[in-house]
Design an enzyme around this catalytic site. Structure first.
Site, PDB file in Angstrom:
ATOM      1  N   ASP A  90     -14.579  73.231  49.177  1.00 32.67           N
ATOM      2  CA  ASP A  90     -14.217  72.738  47.849  1.00 32.67           C
ATOM      3  C   ASP A  90     -15.101  73.332  46.755  1.00 32.67           C
ATOM      4  O   ASP A  90     -14.766  73.288  45.573  1.00 32.67           O
ATOM      5  CB  ASP A  90     -14.355  71.208  47.849  1.00 32.67           C
ATOM      6  CG  ASP A  90     -13.273  70.544  47.043  1.00 32.67           C
ATOM      7  OD1 ASP A  90     -12.203  71.151  46.894  1.00 32.67           O
ATOM      8  OD2 ASP A  90     -13.505  69.433  46.558  1.00 32.67           O
ATOM      9  N   HIS A 150      -8.440  68.604  35.962  1.00 32.89           N
ATOM     10  CA  HIS A 150      -8.043  67.786  37.123  1.00 32.89           C
ATOM     11  C   HIS A 150      -8.452  66.343  36.822  1.00 32.89           C
ATOM     12  O   HIS A 150      -9.640  66.024  36.795  1.00 32.89           O
ATOM     13  CB  HIS A 150      -8.762  68.332  38.370  1.00 32.89           C
ATOM     14  CG  HIS A 150      -8.494  67.565  39.625  1.00 32.89           C
ATOM     15  ND1 HIS A 150      -7.799  68.095  40.696  1.00 32.89           N
ATOM     16  CD2 HIS A 150      -8.841  66.316  40.001  1.00 32.89           C
ATOM     17  CE1 HIS A 150      -7.732  67.195  41.663  1.00 32.89           C
ATOM     18  NE2 HIS A 150      -8.358  66.103  41.265  1.00 32.89           N
ATOM     19  N   ASP A 224      -8.101  52.081  37.721  1.00 33.51           N
ATOM     20  CA  ASP A 224      -6.823  52.786  37.846  1.00 33.51           C
ATOM     21  C   ASP A 224      -6.180  52.855  36.466  1.00 33.51           C
ATOM     22  O   ASP A 224      -5.996  51.832  35.801  1.00 33.51           O
ATOM     23  CB  ASP A 224      -5.915  52.049  38.831  1.00 33.51           C
ATOM     24  CG  ASP A 224      -4.675  52.870  39.180  1.00 33.51           C
ATOM     25  OD1 ASP A 224      -3.953  53.294  38.251  1.00 33.51           O
ATOM     26  OD2 ASP A 224      -4.439  53.087  40.375  1.00 33.51           O
TER      27      ASP A 224
HETATM   28  P1  AMP Z   1      -5.531  61.250  42.485  1.00 28.28           P
HETATM   29  O1  AMP Z   1      -7.006  61.105  42.738  1.00 28.28           O
HETATM   30  O2  AMP Z   1      -5.144  62.614  42.019  1.00 28.28           O
HETATM   31  O3  AMP Z   1      -4.688  60.744  43.620  1.00 28.28           O
HETATM   32  O4  AMP Z   1      -5.215  60.289  41.241  1.00 28.28           O
HETATM   33  C1  AMP Z   1      -5.279  58.900  41.382  1.00 28.28           C
HETATM   34  C2  AMP Z   1      -5.279  58.252  40.020  1.00 28.28           C
HETATM   35  O5  AMP Z   1      -4.169  58.738  39.237  1.00 28.28           O
HETATM   36  C3  AMP Z   1      -5.056  56.741  40.081  1.00 28.28           C
HETATM   37  O6  AMP Z   1      -6.254  56.040  40.210  1.00 28.28           O
HETATM   38  C4  AMP Z   1      -4.417  56.446  38.759  1.00 28.28           C
HETATM   39  O7  AMP Z   1      -5.450  56.151  37.815  1.00 28.28           O
HETATM   40  C5  AMP Z   1      -3.783  57.733  38.332  1.00 28.28           C
HETATM   41  N1  AMP Z   1      -2.313  57.664  38.296  1.00 28.28           N
HETATM   42  C6  AMP Z   1      -1.436  57.815  39.304  1.00 28.28           C
HETATM   43  N2  AMP Z   1      -0.162  57.668  38.860  1.00 28.28           N
HETATM   44  C7  AMP Z   1      -0.247  57.420  37.537  1.00 28.28           C
HETATM   45  C8  AMP Z   1       0.711  57.174  36.496  1.00 28.28           C
HETATM   46  N3  AMP Z   1       2.025  57.168  36.751  1.00 28.28           N
HETATM   47  N4  AMP Z   1       0.247  56.970  35.249  1.00 28.28           N
HETATM   48  C9  AMP Z   1      -1.069  56.978  34.990  1.00 28.28           C
HETATM   49  N5  AMP Z   1      -2.016  57.206  35.915  1.00 28.28           N
HETATM   50  C10 AMP Z   1      -1.612  57.421  37.167  1.00 28.28           C
END
Ligand code: AMP
Length: 343
Positions: A90, A150, A224
């Site tokens: 990574d 990201h 979140d």
């Molecule tokens: P990842 O680490 O890329 O899986 O991203 C996870 C985070 O993306 C979650 O904790 C959410 O805060 C955010 N997330 C996922 N779906 C949505 C959405 N539809 N709208 C806003 N934030 C989102």
């Protein structure tokens, strides 16, 4: 256990209805994600005893990540004994950074003796979306400069010149830079000694505070972004802090974006990816707010249109393109594994 989990995955792969292969013997190689490759690895490598030892040597730099990564490798090698295994790091994408970008202004011996420097993380994702961006713009990575953002549970931003990372917001550990779900991102380092002196917090307590109790969660209690929007929409007593957390995160994104526009000079594209970057039009718009004079103008309708595909969301007259590109670290690891296997 890892072994049980992997057996379940193999069952899924060969499942007659939903599987993608007929037999586990069709697997020609296994690609592994390892979080920290230190300074040693700038490319994916075939797993050998020496590589395993080198990953073990890097455990002090990533004590939470490299040991389970090693456990995954050992388990998979016991299950897939006949095929080559490849490690994709990574940190590897960031090994093109120069010392002025990766060194901290600390005594130089801390770098040479302990490896204290910026390594960067989410490299597989930044590499994937920057290459995808070039492809979607009808060119090659070598020909474009872009800033990849990201935004997921962890958040990072990278300046990429001609396909090579020149700076990135995560540091020696995945704590620096942008405001994340539970991680603080940048803080004045003197706060840590202040907390120790004033509140008697131990090293472990400070570590937990910065990694697990800060970021969005530290400000409004929610980590979140969907819950934060819900709290804002409820318009109750929790709303002002939720709004503050959102505003702070977007402000920090914009500040870093400004840095990287200055670092890159000519910038062809800004790319949003990961859970928040791909799904949250409000965060994208707030992050880019007021940057028109720097050549970045969103098309509000394109930004808010529901779409899970890669898409451009800038206005027709925007000199800098803005893209939303779903990341795909698994595909990138598979591609890099194939490249290593092809020799
Ligand atoms: P990842 O680490 O890329 O899986 O991203 C996870 C985070 O993306 C979650 O904790 C959410 O805060 C955010 N997330 C996922 N779906 C949505 C959405 N539809 N709208 C806003 N934030 C989102």
């Amino acid at each position: 256990s890892h072994a049980h989990g992997l057996c379940l995955i193999i069952d899924l792969l060969v499942d007659p209805e939903n599987g993608v292969i007929g037999d586990a013997n069709e697997i020609a190689g296994v690609g592994h994600r390892v979080v920290h490759g230190g300074e040693r690895f700038s490319d994916p490598v075939l797993v050998t005893d020496e590589v395993i030892r080198a990953i073990e040597d890097t455990v002090p730099l990533a004590p939470l990540h490299n040991p389970p990564n090693l456990a995954g490798i050992t388990t998979a090698m016991a299950l897939f004994t006949q095929v080559p295994h490849v490690v994709v790091f990574d940190t590897a994408f960031f090994q093109t950074m120069t010392p002025e970008a990766y060194l901290y202004a600390l005594p130089y011996a801390l770098y040479t003796d302990l490896g204290i420097r910026r390594y960067g993380f989410h490299g597989t994702s930044h590499r994937f979306v920057s290459a995808e961006c070039a492809r979607l713009m009808g060119t090659t990575p070598a020909k474009i400069n872009c800033i990849t953002i990201h935004l997921g549970n962890g958040c990072s931003m990278t300046a990429v010149r001609g396909g090579k990372a020149v700076d990135t917001s995560l540091g020696m550990t995945p704590l620096a830079g942008l405001i994340m779900g539970t991680r603080s991102g940048d803080v004045d380092p003197a706060i840590l000694t202040f907390l120790h002196r004033e509140k008697g917090l131990s090293v472990e307590e400070i570590d937990t505070l910065l990694n697990k109790e800060s970021g969005l969660k530290g400000i409004c209690g929610q980590n979140d972004m969907r819950d934060i929007h819900a709290a804002i929409d409820r318009a109750d007593e929790s709303s002002p802090r939720a709004q503050l957390a959102l505003d702070m995160a977007c402000y920090r994104n914009r500040k870093y974006l400004g840095e990287y526009l200055a670092v890159l000079g000519r910038t062809d594209a800004v790319v949003f990816t990961a859970g928040i970057g791909e799904n949250d039009a409000v965060v994208r718009a707030k992050t880019l707010q007021g940057l028109e004079h720097l050549g970045i103008t969103l098309d509000p309708a394109k930004n808010t249109a529901k779409n899970s595909e890669a898409r451009a969301i800038h206005a027709d007259n925007s000199p800098v393109a803005v893209w939303v590109i779903p990341t795909n670290e698994e595909l990138e690891i598979a591609r890099q594994t194939c490249t290593v296997l092809a020799g």
